[in-house]
Every structure is written in structure tokens, then in C-alpha cells.
Scaffold this motif. Structure first.
Motif, PDB file in Angstrom:
ATOM      1  N   LEU A   4       0.864  -1.185   0.000  1.00 42.65           N
ATOM      2  CA  LEU A   4       0.000   0.000   0.000  1.00 42.65           C
ATOM      3  C   LEU A   4       0.900   1.235   0.000  1.00 42.65           C
ATOM      4  N   GLY A   5       0.720   2.112  -0.995  1.00 36.93           N
ATOM      5  CA  GLY A   5       1.548   3.316  -1.097  1.00 36.93           C
ATOM      6  C   GLY A   5       0.717   4.559  -0.855  1.00 36.93           C
ATOM      7  N   ILE A   6       1.266   5.495  -0.093  1.00 34.38           N
ATOM      8  CA  ILE A   6       0.549   6.735   0.211  1.00 34.38           C
ATOM      9  C   ILE A   6       1.401   7.947  -0.162  1.00 34.38           C
ATOM     10  N   GLU A   7       0.777   8.881  -0.884  1.00 32.15           N
ATOM     11  CA  GLU A   7       1.482  10.087  -1.349  1.00 32.15           C
ATOM     12  C   GLU A   7       0.698  11.328  -0.918  1.00 32.15           C
ATOM     13  N   THR A  79       5.606   8.647   1.042  1.00 33.75           N
ATOM     14  CA  THR A  79       6.571   9.683   0.667  1.00 33.75           C
ATOM     15  C   THR A  79       6.983  10.421   1.932  1.00 33.75           C
ATOM     16  N   ARG A  80       8.292  10.403   2.231  1.00 38.90           N
ATOM     17  CA  ARG A  80       8.756  11.128   3.437  1.00 38.90           C
ATOM     18  C   ARG A  80       9.380  12.473   3.080  1.00 38.90           C
ATOM     19  N   GLY A  81       9.532  12.767   1.783  1.00 37.36           N
ATOM     20  CA  GLY A  81      10.059  14.046   1.338  1.00 37.36           C
ATOM     21  C   GLY A  81      10.664  13.888  -0.037  1.00 37.36           C
ATOM     22  N   PHE A 100       1.358   0.619  13.366  1.00 43.09           N
ATOM     23  CA  PHE A 100       1.243   0.365  14.807  1.00 43.09           C
ATOM     24  C   PHE A 100       0.030  -0.521  15.106  1.00 43.09           C
ATOM     25  N   ALA A 101      -1.091  -0.180  14.461  1.00 40.96           N
ATOM     26  CA  ALA A 101      -2.329  -0.900  14.752  1.00 40.96           C
ATOM     27  C   ALA A 101      -2.325  -2.323  14.188  1.00 40.96           C
ATOM     28  N   ARG A 102      -1.708  -2.495  12.997  1.00 39.04           N
ATOM     29  CA  ARG A 102      -1.815  -3.791  12.309  1.00 39.04           C
ATOM     30  C   ARG A 102      -0.507  -4.558  12.222  1.00 39.04           C
ATOM     31  N   HIS A 103       0.540  -4.034  12.823  1.00 37.91           N
ATOM     32  CA  HIS A 103       1.862  -4.693  12.804  1.00 37.91           C
ATOM     33  C   HIS A 103       2.355  -4.965  11.383  1.00 37.91           C
ATOM     34  N   ILE A 104       2.163  -3.975  10.513  1.00 34.58           N
ATOM     35  CA  ILE A 104       2.635  -4.103   9.133  1.00 34.58           C
ATOM     36  C   ILE A 104       3.915  -3.267   9.016  1.00 34.58           C
ATOM     37  N   PRO A 105       5.003  -3.813   8.434  1.00 26.37           N
ATOM     38  CA  PRO A 105       6.220  -3.000   8.287  1.00 26.37           C
ATOM     39  C   PRO A 105       5.985  -1.818   7.353  1.00 26.37           C
ATOM     40  N   PHE A 106       6.734  -0.737   7.551  1.00 26.88           N
ATOM     41  CA  PHE A 106       6.576   0.424   6.661  1.00 26.88           C
ATOM     42  C   PHE A 106       7.938   0.986   6.262  1.00 26.88           C
ATOM     43  N   VAL A 107       7.942   1.684   5.124  1.00 23.02           N
ATOM     44  CA  VAL A 107       9.149   2.398   4.677  1.00 23.02           C
ATOM     45  C   VAL A 107       8.748   3.805   4.231  1.00 23.02           C
ATOM     46  N   GLY A 108       9.682   4.746   4.393  1.00 26.21           N
ATOM     47  CA  GLY A 108       9.505   6.101   3.863  1.00 26.21           C
ATOM     48  C   GLY A 108      10.388   6.217   2.634  1.00 26.21           C
ATOM     49  N   VAL A 109       9.847   6.758   1.541  1.00 21.99           N
ATOM     50  CA  VAL A 109      10.650   6.853   0.314  1.00 21.99           C
ATOM     51  C   VAL A 109      10.773   8.296  -0.167  1.00 21.99           C
ATOM     52  N   HIS A 110      11.742   8.499  -1.019  1.00 21.01           N
ATOM     53  CA  HIS A 110      11.981   9.804  -1.621  1.00 21.01           C
ATOM     54  C   HIS A 110      10.990  10.005  -2.773  1.00 21.01           C
ATOM     55  N   HIS A 111      10.395  11.186  -2.832  1.00 20.65           N
ATOM     56  CA  HIS A 111       9.370  11.459  -3.851  1.00 20.65           C
ATOM     57  C   HIS A 111       9.896  11.240  -5.282  1.00 20.65           C
ATOM     58  N   ILE A 112      11.115  11.697  -5.533  1.00 18.03           N
ATOM     59  CA  ILE A 112      11.684  11.565  -6.885  1.00 18.03           C
ATOM     60  C   ILE A 112      11.965  10.098  -7.229  1.00 18.03           C
ATOM     61  N   GLU A 113      12.320   9.317  -6.214  1.00 14.92           N
ATOM     62  CA  GLU A 113      12.527   7.887  -6.437  1.00 14.92           C
ATOM     63  C   GLU A 113      11.203   7.268  -6.916  1.00 14.92           C
ATOM     64  N   GLY A 114      10.107   7.741  -6.330  1.00 16.05           N
ATOM     65  CA  GLY A 114       8.790   7.293  -6.772  1.00 16.05           C
ATOM     66  C   GLY A 114       8.574   7.625  -8.239  1.00 16.05           C
ATOM     67  N   ASN A 331      13.083  19.133   2.626  1.00 17.00           N
ATOM     68  CA  ASN A 331      14.174  19.190   1.647  1.00 17.00           C
ATOM     69  C   ASN A 331      15.113  18.025   1.884  1.00 17.00           C
ATOM     70  N   VAL A 332      15.126  17.104   0.955  1.00 22.26           N
ATOM     71  CA  VAL A 332      16.079  16.003   1.071  1.00 22.26           C
ATOM     72  C   VAL A 332      16.480  15.589  -0.345  1.00 22.26           C
ATOM     73  N   LEU A 333      17.774  15.466  -0.554  1.00 24.90           N
ATOM     74  CA  LEU A 333      18.265  15.095  -1.880  1.00 24.90           C
ATOM     75  C   LEU A 333      18.126  13.588  -2.073  1.00 24.90           C
ATOM     76  N   LEU A 334      17.925  13.207  -3.308  1.00 17.21           N
ATOM     77  CA  LEU A 334      17.830  11.788  -3.669  1.00 17.21           C
ATOM     78  C   LEU A 334      19.096  11.039  -3.237  1.00 17.21           C
ATOM     79  N   THR A 335      20.219  11.733  -3.304  1.00 22.54           N
ATOM     80  CA  THR A 335      21.505  11.117  -3.004  1.00 22.54           C
ATOM     81  C   THR A 335      21.851  11.212  -1.515  1.00 22.54           C
ATOM     82  N   ASP A 336      20.931  11.691  -0.724  1.00 22.97           N
ATOM     83  CA  ASP A 336      21.256  12.061   0.655  1.00 22.97           C
ATOM     84  C   ASP A 336      20.244  11.493   1.642  1.00 22.97           C
ATOM     85  N   GLN A 337      19.744  10.290   1.391  1.00 22.78           N
ATOM     86  CA  GLN A 337      18.650   9.792   2.236  1.00 22.78           C
ATOM     87  C   GLN A 337      19.162   9.091   3.479  1.00 22.78           C
TER      88      GLN A 337
END
Ligand code: KG4
Ligand code: ZN
Length: 337
Positions: A4-7, A79-81, A100-114, A331-337
Motif C-alpha cells: 500500500l503506497g501513500i502520497e 513519501t517522506r520528502g 502500529f495498529a496492524r503490525h505491518i512494516p513500513f518504509v519512507g521513500v523519496h518522492h523523486i525515487e517514486g 528538503n532532502v536530496l535523492l543522493t542524501d537519504q
């Protein structure tokens, strides 16, 4: 595996469900554009509130369109930035609460990577590395070499306005509404791109860009030709926007060709909202004889949850899940995550 992806980085609230074979099962987008149009641009405070309002409705319909429930979701991605901080906060907080509620792992990604991995959605394409990405959106203009997932080299960026910003600001001046990129694209098809000559901008750093000079030149020429607010049936306006767009395409293409050659890439790809521009797509597709050229499907050019889900899958496979301390970053660079 289902992701599941959220933007929520800008003015689209989106949630999507994809499978790990890159099929998009649902991709729901709620656009705020009509509200921001009244102000001629995005009002960050309003954007945050509207994300909070729309989030759960969008999420519910993404799950139901994919014919699944949260119990079927194996990974959450958000998307975390970069983006508007208040807007990013809504997506990040939502995903953490679900995790937290469903014990599903999550990741934050860079918008440009998306935006980059939007090219692989629905299995339309596979990026062959090393690749060169021309990232063109409302907030970014970058040339990036991709050697593998997560191995990126930023070659150049805009020193002032992003290409989407130049489209939007010029269009607003001409009375073409907001966002003006799509309007210029459409109108330019009818015009003569050689009628007016816009200046070429010279910038320090061979792969860098600058669009604010072009925007200013356009605004001044429009004023001297008395084009501001002129009827959209006026052929002079068509020629004007065609010539303006021609200079943008020409600049982007020249730097892309130079970088592709210098870094011996196999693939050239477009990423970001401006990748929907028909003249830019046509221009990079002329390079097909020498390179594997990839342009994102039109429906995945705009900000969307599906691209975030796919970038999240790769992030998870590459480095595992994120922790509750993950914070949004404006503000976060693609190369700087
Ligand atoms: O990636 P995106 O949806 O949002 C950001 O992350 O910035 O990009 C939005 C930008 C706007 O500036 C919009 O005018 C531009 O993409 N855009 C276009 C076209 N469609 C969208 N610009 C030129 N031609 C288009 N067809
Ligand atoms: Zn974007």
C-alpha cells in the motif's frame, strides 16, 4: 506480496495497492487543484488540511478497488520528502498509525525515487542500468545517473526555477490558469516554434539548469507583444507558447544527450509531472536508436500512490523496514537519504 503506497507531498492525496510483480491493483488520486486554482498556486496550509480531510476516504477506496483489506497488506510505503512539510506529515502519520495498529512494516521513500520507478509500473518497462534520469517536475529539474536501485549520482540541478515552475509562472502571466504546463503543451501544438527566439541561458556547471531568465524573458516579451490575457484563439499566442516550449525542450535534450554520452548509460528515462509534456516525450524518444528510452505512462506522471508503493517495495528489499522515528523532510536530496 501486496504493498500500500501513500502520497501526500504536494496537492494530490493518493493511495494505491500494487502487487510485488509490479501490477497496479488500484491507484486513487484526490486532486486539490480546483481549490488552489483560486489562489494561482498551492497554499501549503490549505493543502495540509485537505490531505487530512481526504486521507481515509482515499485509503478506503484504494483498498476496496483492489478488492482487499488491511489484512492483505504486507508492506506500507509513504513519501517522506521532499515536499510541503505539513502535507508530508499527514501521510507519514497515517502510515505509522496503520503500522502500529496492524503490525505491518513500513518504509519512507523519496518522492523523486517514486517518479523514477513509475516507469516500471504495470510492468510497462524495466530500467536497464546504468540509466540516466531526467527529473522534471514542479519543484525539480535534475539529471541523475542510476547505477542500481539506491546507487544514484546527481549530475546537475536547476539553480533557480524548476522547469514546471517556469511553465506555470509563464502560463499564469498569459492568463492560462494554474497549473499552466498542460495548457501550454496543448496550445503549443498549434503554434510555430520558430516564430520567436528565446535566449539560451548559460549556467555554471555543464549539467546544471536555469529557467528563471527564460521565464523573465517570456514575461517581458509577452508584455511588449501585448499578449497578457489575450484571447486563447490568437495565433500569436500559439506561436509564443510554442517558441517558449521549444527553448525548454531544446535545453533539456542537449544536456540529456551530453550526460548520456559522458556517463555511457544504457537507458534514458523521464520522471516527474512534466514528463507528461508531449514535446519533451517526443524529443527524448528520438534518441531510441542509441539508447533504451523509457517514458512513464501518462497516468503515472502526476503524483500518485502506486509509484510510492513500488519505490517502497525496492527500499524494503534493499534495506528493510523503517522505524517509528522516521520523520518527514521538506528538503532532502535523492543522493542524501
Ligand atoms: O510531479 P508533479 O505532479 O508535482 C511535483 O512534484 O512538482 O509536477 C507538477 C508539474 C506542474 O508544474 C505542471 O504544470 C507540470 O507538472 N505539468 C506539465 C504537463 N503536465 C503537468 N508541464 C508541461 N506539460 C505538461 N503536459
Ligand atoms: Zn511529483
Amino acid at each position: 506480496m501486496k504493498i500500500l503506497g501513500i502520497e501526500t507531498s504536494c496537492d494530490e492525496t493518493s493511495a494505491a495497492v500494487i502487487s510485488d510483480d509490479r501490477h497496479v491493483l488500484s491507484n486513487v488520486i484526490s486532486s486539490q487543484i480546483k481549490t488552489h486554482q483560486h489562489y494561482g498556486g498551492i497554499v501549503p496550509e490549505i493543502a495540509s488540511r485537505m490531505h487530512a480531510e481526504a486521507m481515509m476516504i482515499v485509503l478506503e477506496s484504494a483498498l476496496s478497488q483492489a478488492q482487499c483489506t488491511l489484512a492483505d497488506i504486507d508492506l506500507l510505503s509513504v513519501t517522506r520528502g521532499p515536499g510541503l512539510i505539513g502535507a508530508l506529515m499527514v501521510g507519514v502519520a497515517t502510515v505509522k498509525a496503520l503500522s502500529f495498529a496492524r503490525h505491518i512494516p513500513f518504509v519512507g521513500v523519496h518522492h523523486i525515487e517514486g517518479h523514477i520507478y513509475a516507469n516500471e509500473l504495470d510492468q510497462t518497462e524495466t530500467i536497464v542500468y546504468p540509466a540516466l534520469a531526467l527529473v522534471i517536475s514542479g519543484g525539480h529539474t535534475q539529471l541523475v545517473v542510476l547505477r542500481a536501485y539506491g546507487d544514484y549520482q546527481l549530475l546537475g540541478t536547476t539553480l533557480d526555477d524548476a522547469v514546471g515552475e517556469a511553465f506555470d509562472k509563464t502560463a499564469r502571466h498569459l492568463g492560462l490558469g494554474y497549473p499552466g504546463g498542460p495548457a501550454i503543451d496543448l496550445m503549443a501544438k498549434k503554434g510555430d516554434p520558430k516564430r520567436y527566439v528565446f535566449p539560451k541561458t548559460v549556467v555554471p556547471g555543464v549539467y546544471n539548469f536555469s529557467f528563471s531568465g527564460l521565464k523573465t524573458a517570456a514575461i517581458q516579451l509577452a508584455a511588449s507583444l501585448d499578449l497578457n490575457g489575450v484571447n486563447s484563439d490568437d495565433p500569436r499566442l500559439w506561436d509564443f507558447v510554442a517558441s517558449f516550449q521549444y527553448r525548454i525542450v531544446d535545453t533539456l535534450l542537449a544536456k540529456t544527450i551530453m550526460a548520456a554520452k559522458d556517463f555511457s548509460v544504457k537507458t534514458i528515462l523521464l520522471a516527474g509531472g512534466v514528463a507528461a509534456n508531449s514535446a519533451i516525450r517526443a524529443a527524448v524518444l528520438t534518441l531510441q536508436e542509441q539508447y533504451h528510452v523509457v517514458v512513464p505512462p501518462m497516468k503515472f506522471c502526476t503524483d500518485n500512490g502506486a509509484m510510492v508503493a513500488l519505490a517502497g517495495l525496492y527500499a524494503f528489499l534493499h534495506r528493510g523496514a523503517d522505524h517509528y522515528t522516521l520523520a518527514p523532510r521538506a528538503n532532502v536530496l535523492l543522493t542524501d537519504q
